[in-house]
Design an enzyme around this catalytic site. Structure first.
Site, PDB file in Angstrom:
ATOM      1  N   SER A   1      -7.710  -0.392   4.171  1.00  0.00           N
ATOM      2  CA  SER A   1      -8.427  -0.823   2.970  1.00  0.00           C
ATOM      3  C   SER A   1      -7.516  -0.654   1.742  1.00  0.00           C
ATOM      4  O   SER A   1      -6.436  -1.234   1.703  1.00  0.00           O
ATOM      5  CB  SER A   1      -9.733  -0.035   2.843  1.00  0.00           C
ATOM      6  OG  SER A   1     -10.618  -0.639   1.934  1.00  0.00           O
ATOM      7  N   LEU A   2      -7.913   0.137   0.761  1.00  0.00           N
ATOM      8  CA  LEU A   2      -7.041   0.362  -0.384  1.00  0.00           C
ATOM      9  C   LEU A   2      -5.691   0.906   0.062  1.00  0.00           C
ATOM     10  O   LEU A   2      -4.642   0.534  -0.471  1.00  0.00           O
ATOM     11  CB  LEU A   2      -7.700   1.342  -1.361  1.00  0.00           C
ATOM     12  CG  LEU A   2      -6.850   1.798  -2.544  1.00  0.00           C
ATOM     13  CD1 LEU A   2      -6.500   0.629  -3.450  1.00  0.00           C
ATOM     14  CD2 LEU A   2      -7.554   2.901  -3.329  1.00  0.00           C
TER      15      LEU A   2
END
Length: 245
Positions: free
Chosen positions: A74-75
Site C-alpha cells: 500500500s503506502l
C-alpha cells in the site's frame, strides 16, 4: 539476500515480525521503522514523500549493500518504489528486485476524496473501512491519542504524493506485483497499470483477501517472494524452501 520491508499507512516494523519464520535462512528480513511510531514515536512523522525518501536512504546508508530487495504494501509500496527510483536515478546500487503489493500505479488519476483532514470521527470511519486496524486500538482513547497524529500524517503523505516523471527508465530491476482478490480500495486493474509505468515488471499475482491480503495470504506471499529471489541467485543457489524450526 536482505529484504527491506516498508509498512502500510499506520503500520510499523512489527507488521513483518512473522516473516522470518516463513522465509529461507538466506533471506534476512529488515523491516523499516518510519518516524512517529514505536521506538521512533517521538520523531515527527513524514508528511511528504521527497524528504522521507531522502531520510530513508540516509538512514539505511551502508546497509544498502547488494544483493538486497524491497517489499512494500500500500503506502509502503509507493515509498519503496520512490526509494528504489532515487537510488537508480543517482547511480547508486539499487535493489535486486522490487515487490509492490496492494498499490495502484502512481501515474493514474487519483480517485476518492482526501481524508487526512477530516474530523476525527469521519477520519476514523475511513480507517475502519480499510480494515486491518484492530478495533481495540481505535476504541482506546489513550492509545488513539498517541496513534492518531501518525496515522493522519501517513494518509497526508499518500494524498499529497504526486508521481514525477524523470528522463530514462524508472528502474533497472525486476518488479513483481501483488493484488488482493477482494481489495475494494485498490482494484486489480490499478495494480496491473504499473506495467505502463515500469517496463521491468516481471510478474503479477492475485492473492486471496482484501486490502490487507498480506495478512490473510502471508504464507503464499512470502513463498512467492522467496521463489523470485531464489531465481536471481547464481548457479548452486540455496533452496527457496523455508527452514524448519
Amino acid at each position: 539476500m536482505r529484504l527491506f520491508c516498508f509498512p502500510y499507512a499506520g503500520g510499523s516494523a512489527t507488521a513483518f515480525s512473522a516473516w522470518p519464520a516463513d522465509l529461507p535462512e538466506w533471506i534476512t528480513v529488515s523491516a523499516v521503522e518510519l518516524p512517529g511510531r514505536r521506538l521512533r514515536r517521538k520523531e515527527p512523522p513524514a508528511r511528504r514523500m521527497a524528504p522521507l525518501v531522502t531520510a530513508v536512504i540516509d538512514g539505511l546508508g551502508a546497509e544498502l549493500r547488494p544483493p538486497y530487495a524491497f517489499f512494500g504494501h500500500s503506502l509502503g509500496a509507493l515509498v519503496a518504489f520512490e526509494v528504489a527510483r532515487e537510488l537508480h536515478h543517482t547511480g547508486r546500487p539499487g535493489p535486486t528486485a522490487l515487490f509492490l503489493s496492494g498499490a495502484g500505479a502512481p501515474h493514474l488519476p487519483r480517485t476518492g476524496a482526501r481524508t487526512s483532514q477530516l474530523p476525527d470521527d469521519a477520519f476514523l470511519a475511513e480507517v475502519r473501512a480499510y480494515g486491518g486496524t484492530h478495533e481495540a486500538l481505535l476504541a482506546d482513547p489513550e492509545i488513539l491519542r498517541l496513534f492518531l497524529p501518525t496515522l493522519r500524517a501517513d494518509f497526508e503523505l499518500f494524498e499529497t504524493y504526486v508521481y514525477e516523471h524523470r528522463p530514462g527508465p524508472a528502474l533497472d530491476c525486476p518488479v513483481h506485483l501483488f493484488a488482493g482478490e477482494r481489495d475494494e480500495r485498490v482494484d486489480q486493474a490499478r495494480v496491473a497499470a504499473w506495467r505502463d509505468l515500469v517496463p521491468t515488471v516481471a510478474s503479477a499475482r492475485v492473492l486471496p483477501g482484501g486490502h490487507f491480503f498480506p495478512h490473510d495470504s502471508r504464507a503464499r506471499l512470502t513463498a512467492a517472494i522467496a521463489a523470485e529471489l531464489a531465481a536471481l541467485l547464481p548457479p548452486g543457489r540455496p533452496s527457496a524452501a523455508p527452514v524448519t524450526p
